[in-house]
Design an enzyme around this catalytic site. Sequence first.
Site, PDB file in Angstrom:
ATOM      1  CB  SER A   1      -9.080  -0.492  -3.027  1.00 43.24           C
ATOM      2  OG  SER A   1     -10.251  -0.767  -3.761  1.00 43.24           O
TER       3      SER A   1
ATOM      4  CE1 TYR B   1      -7.480   3.583  -6.926  1.00 38.34           C
ATOM      5  CE2 TYR B   1      -8.814   1.584  -6.954  1.00 38.34           C
ATOM      6  CZ  TYR B   1      -8.426   2.753  -6.331  1.00 38.34           C
ATOM      7  OH  TYR B   1      -8.966   3.095  -5.125  1.00 38.34           O
TER       8      TYR B   1
END
Length: 294
Positions: free
Chosen positions: A189, A202
Amino acid sequence: MSESGTEHPKHQQPEPPFPSQDDEHPGYTDRMEPRPDHGEDSYRGSGRLQDRKTVITGGDSGIGRAVALAFAREGADVLLTYLPEEEGEARETVRLVEEAGRKAVPVPTDIREESECRRIVDKAVDEFGRIDVLVNNAAYQMSRPDGLDAIPTEQFDRVVRTNLYGMFWLCKMALPHIPEGGSIINTTSVQAYKPSPHLLDYAMTKGAIVTFTQGLAGNLAERGVRVNAVAPGPVWTPLIPATLPDTEEFGKQSPLGRAAQPAEMAPAFVFLASQEAGYITAEIVNATGGTPLP
């Protein structure tokens, strides 16, 4: 749209603001407005993955569904994993794969458990005989606007076990069944490089996925197995209204001024899985809408 049929990338998909919405985890496609585009009406295959045997975790919705659809239309069979509560979502992905004329193997499971990762690999080998492409896409996130102080140990454990343990176990267990020329594709990401404080745990795991991808690529180069990753920016998936507040302006921060649709991520996975990418390993393909990354 220009005379050549091209369009300004900012305007080729829905732009914020979106209607206010939230959902319970894990989120459901049919409740979203606008509905995510997985390439149902746009993706055209050309046989680039003909007869490949593939495994996609988190294949029920979002990026996973888009990748499953694209792989199937490129000629691949697909085993897809999903949480048991996502049965309805998974059925739609199965329909899309079978509509493309390929075999779909749905596996309800939770990759936080090592035994479940073993079951996934065993199922793939039983159904396909081998695994040509492993896509580690399943992930968990939950926004905590107050940052570190607000992240409970239970959440931290779930994030790490889903995003890292599951990937680690699946790679290790699948490797004996991946032939020369096969590949592993991980989903990292933009958060790996530009972490948001409200997604601290995360983002940490996504940074680890970058490191794992590059290290494993070196480890497996001699065996002829390529390892790469795709780093999406903001993507309009069911996880967004289920885990983030204030989705009305989601994606507006990117230079292109909008979130991506899942269909816009799938071509990167197809390319990395294909033989055309045979000289590409240890790479992170950034699909961030213009946000510069290292």
